[in-house]
Design an enzyme around this catalytic site. Structure first.
Site, PDB file in Angstrom:
ATOM      1  N   SER A  76       0.844  -1.196   0.000  1.00 21.42           N
ATOM      2  CA  SER A  76       0.000   0.000   0.000  1.00 21.42           C
ATOM      3  C   SER A  76       0.880   1.247   0.000  1.00 21.42           C
ATOM      4  O   SER A  76       2.067   1.167  -0.347  1.00 21.42           O
ATOM      5  CB  SER A  76      -0.932  -0.040   1.216  1.00 21.42           C
ATOM      6  OG  SER A  76      -1.904   0.977   1.149  1.00 21.42           O
ATOM      7  N   ASN A  77       0.348   2.383   0.380  1.00 20.73           N
ATOM      8  CA  ASN A  77       1.144   3.610   0.455  1.00 20.73           C
ATOM      9  C   ASN A  77       0.688   4.452   1.649  1.00 20.73           C
ATOM     10  O   ASN A  77      -0.228   4.071   2.370  1.00 20.73           O
ATOM     11  CB  ASN A  77       1.064   4.387  -0.864  1.00 20.73           C
ATOM     12  CG  ASN A  77      -0.366   4.785  -1.183  1.00 20.73           C
ATOM     13  OD1 ASN A  77      -0.989   5.527  -0.443  1.00 20.73           O
ATOM     14  ND2 ASN A  77      -0.890   4.257  -2.291  1.00 20.73           N
TER      15      ASN A  77
END
Ligand code: C5P
Length: 278
Positions: A76-77
């Site tokens: 993810s980020n």
């Protein structure tokens, strides 16, 4: 009853009035505008917040996406969803109907929005395309993962300290580009989070994505951008305009983006009088 005074000249309207385009045009033309509702002067800012997006349907995306590696792990980020949620809240305050397609975030759904929670980029794409028809303005603030794991494991990957683990990534669909390609009369806004050569990259992205407005933020700076409460952005539009906004709360950045959308849309559309005289 609504009365509008423009440079001191007062007109009354009995019918409910959608003032969004009108106010945006008058403001662009540098007129002094005063608005009365039921005999009371409405402060411009309050009226603007209440009614500027009356009749509009704003589709917003927010947060990160999560791309599974196996049933318990993902890629993810650092997106928190704060900017996208602020856009949804600001649009609701201005009287729009709002659909918010959100990746995983701890933020609560804004009351009044149709809330569509998603996990992956592919789920986000599906939700956006499903709600696109009803939208008049699309604002894609989500930080969509550019890649996903090509073949996520169906079972938890066992750790083996003696071996390297290699994952193969495959590109995710570019939702924004797809939306822009089939935008019709909708106004489409994209975001660009950059860490280097920010303006050059943003100008190229504006063209490549085919959006009307690109909100650029430099995420290499501390205290703004990802997971922060403040943001400092540049608004680049496809007509060549560029506005540097100061550091502001994300809710105020969101308001400024919506104001700019209305300004640009009013300026780019022929007025009804122009259309009638053709
Ligand atoms: O290309 P980049 O990820 O920098 O572009 C950012 C903009 O494009 C954001 O508005 C984001 O929501 C959108 N985007 C998208 N689908 C992707 C990647 C980005 O809609 N796969």
């Amino acid at each position: 009853m609504i009365a509008i005074s423009v440079n001191g000249e007062r007109r009354e309207f009995d019918a409910p009035l959608n003032c969004a385009d009108l106010i945006a045009r008058l403001a662009l033309a540098g007129k002094r505008v005063a608005i009365e509702r039921n005999g009371e002067i409405v402060p411009r800012s309050r009226f603007a917040d209440e009614a500027l997006l009356d009749g509009e349907h704003v589709l917003v995306t927010s947060g990160p996406t999560r791309e599974p590696i196996d049933p318990v792990r993902y890629v993810s980020n650092r997106s928190s969803g704060k900017m996208g949620h602020a856009v949804a809240i600001a649009a609701l305050r201005r009287g729009a109907r709002v659909t918010l397609v959100a990746g995983p975030t701890v933020l609560p759904p804004p009351p009044g929005a149709v809330y569509v929670p998603v996990q992956t980029a592919e789920e986000m794409r599906e939700a956006v395309l499903q709600h696109l028809d009803a939208a008049t303005i699309v604002i894609k603030a989500a930080a969509v993962a550019d890649y996903r794991v090509k073949r996520p494991s169906a079972t938890k990957i066992k750790s083996n300290k003696d071996e390297e683990l290699t994952l193969t990534f495959t590109p995710n669909p570019d939702i924004l580009k797809e939306v822009a390609a089939r935008k019709g009369t909708r106004f489409v806004v994209g975001f660009a989070a950059e860490t280097d050569e920010v303006r050059t990259r943003a100008a190229a992205k504006l063209r490549a994505k085919g959006v009307d407005l690109l909100v650029l933020n430099d995420v290499s700076q501390r205290g703004i951008g990802f997971d922060a409460d403040d943001n400092q952005v540049v608004l680049l539009d496809r007509w060549g305009g560029s506005i540097d906004l100061p550091t502001m709360k994300k809710i105020d950045v969101a308001g400024a983006i919506l104001d700019r959308v209305l300004e640009l849309r009013a300026a780019s559309r022929p007025s009804s009088r122009d259309r009638a005289s053709r």
